[in-house]
Design an enzyme around this catalytic site. Structure first.
Site, mmCIF file in Angstrom:
data_model
loop_
_atom_site.group_PDB
_atom_site.id
_atom_site.type_symbol
_atom_site.label_atom_id
_atom_site.label_comp_id
_atom_site.label_asym_id
_atom_site.label_seq_id
_atom_site.Cartn_x
_atom_site.Cartn_y
_atom_site.Cartn_z
ATOM 1 N N ARG A 32 24.808 0.188 11.518
ATOM 2 C CA ARG A 32 26.220 -0.148 11.338
ATOM 3 C C ARG A 32 26.456 -1.280 10.346
ATOM 4 O O ARG A 32 27.529 -1.354 9.753
ATOM 5 C CB ARG A 32 26.838 -0.522 12.678
ATOM 6 C CG ARG A 32 26.924 0.692 13.570
ATOM 7 C CD ARG A 32 27.766 0.425 14.765
ATOM 8 N NE ARG A 32 27.923 1.648 15.537
ATOM 9 C CZ ARG A 32 28.499 1.715 16.707
ATOM 10 N NH1 ARG A 32 28.996 0.631 17.224
ATOM 11 N NH2 ARG A 32 28.590 2.848 17.343
ATOM 12 N N ASP A 142 42.233 -5.630 23.042
ATOM 13 C CA ASP A 142 40.903 -5.213 22.602
ATOM 14 C C ASP A 142 40.309 -6.353 21.786
ATOM 15 O O ASP A 142 41.036 -7.178 21.231
ATOM 16 C CB ASP A 142 40.969 -3.934 21.758
ATOM 17 C CG ASP A 142 39.620 -3.205 21.731
ATOM 18 O OD1 ASP A 142 39.428 -2.279 22.538
ATOM 19 O OD2 ASP A 142 38.754 -3.591 20.919
#
Length: 267
Positions: A32, A142
């Protein structure tokens, strides 16, 4: 390729600041971050982490978090929760809060918005014309600013909505060009999106009636999970409900919650 020491440094950083346990995820961390680090001109993962730690604006920290937190969600995911919410939780709340008409519902892993919008649709469906007399706003948080931007825009592809009932699709979404849909403002204003790290102290002035914390504790080790569950318990009204992901578990011996059914708990 990420070196062991570099991986340990990143894993320790994410564990310490966000409670996220990446100990077994070396390949994922490498995959990633590698391209972003190359594009940014850093010669190694360590150089990138130096930049993260020295960046006063916090932008590189945000990038790190955005890359390393998975956000896989979709409308109608684990729909049995919403069925239970509508058939059991909301009738209880409607009676309990008939004087104040104030519901306090928190979605603590909002991701790209599908889950909090689903909660808002269920609320609209349940209260019908009475909704304008109630405060049914959903708080949705979040850790990732990137997914929150997507959630706030409320734009989704047709395949993301394929399981949504037709009448909901017509009522709550408008059609855009290119087969996309956007959440209508009437529903958008029912959800308040905020960035929040679950490891921080909870900022609520009043206790919540229902907390959805689904498919997020898989990132935490047992100790962090226990501490988080205790914080959630303390943040709920007596009788309040907690929903976790259907593949997640709480340790029955250490949790203060009553188990209603797997993945649904009550204070």
């Amino acid at each position: 390729m990420i070196k062991d020491e570099e991986f340990k440094r990143i894993a320790a950083h994410m564990k310490q600041r966000y409670g996220i346990d990446l100990a077994q995820k070396k390949v994922i961390v490498n995959g990633r971050l590698e391209n972003y680090i190359k594009r940014g001109g850093w010669g190694s993962f360590d150089e990138f982490m130096n930049a993260v730690e020295q960046d006063k604006s916090g932008n590189q920290e945000k990038m790190l978090v955005n890359f390393l937190t998975t956000n896989h969600t979709y409308f109608m995911r684990e729909f049995e929760h919403f069925d239970f919410f509508k058939s059991t939780v909301l009738p209880w709340l409607k009676t309990k809060e008939s004087a104040s008409r104030d519901l306090r519902i928190w979605c603590g892993a909002a991701s790209s918005g599908e889950e909090p919008y689903m909660i808002a649709m269920v609320l609209a469906d349940f209260f019908g014309l009475e909704r304008e007399h109630w405060d049914t706003k959903v708080l949705a948080t979040d850790i990732s600013t990137k997914v929150l931007q997507k959630a706030i825009s409320g734009i989704y592809n047709a395949d993301q909505l394929e399981n949504v009932p037709e009448q909901w699709k017509r009522h709550f979404f408008r059609t855009l060009t290119g087969g996309q849909y956007q959440v209508k403002d009437e529903l958008k204003k029912e959800v308040i999106f905020r960035q929040f790290n679950l490891m921080d102290p909870f900022p609520f002035r009043r206790k919540m009636h229902t907390i959805f914390l689904r498919n997020v504790m898989i990132y935490f080790d047992e100790k962090t999970k226990r501490e988080l569950v205790q914080k959630v318990y303390d943040a709920l009204e007596p009788g309040g409900y907690l929903f976790i992901g259907t593949t997640e578990t709480l340790d029955r011996n250490s949790t203060p919650f009553k188990i209603i059914q797997p993945s649904i708990f009550r204070k």
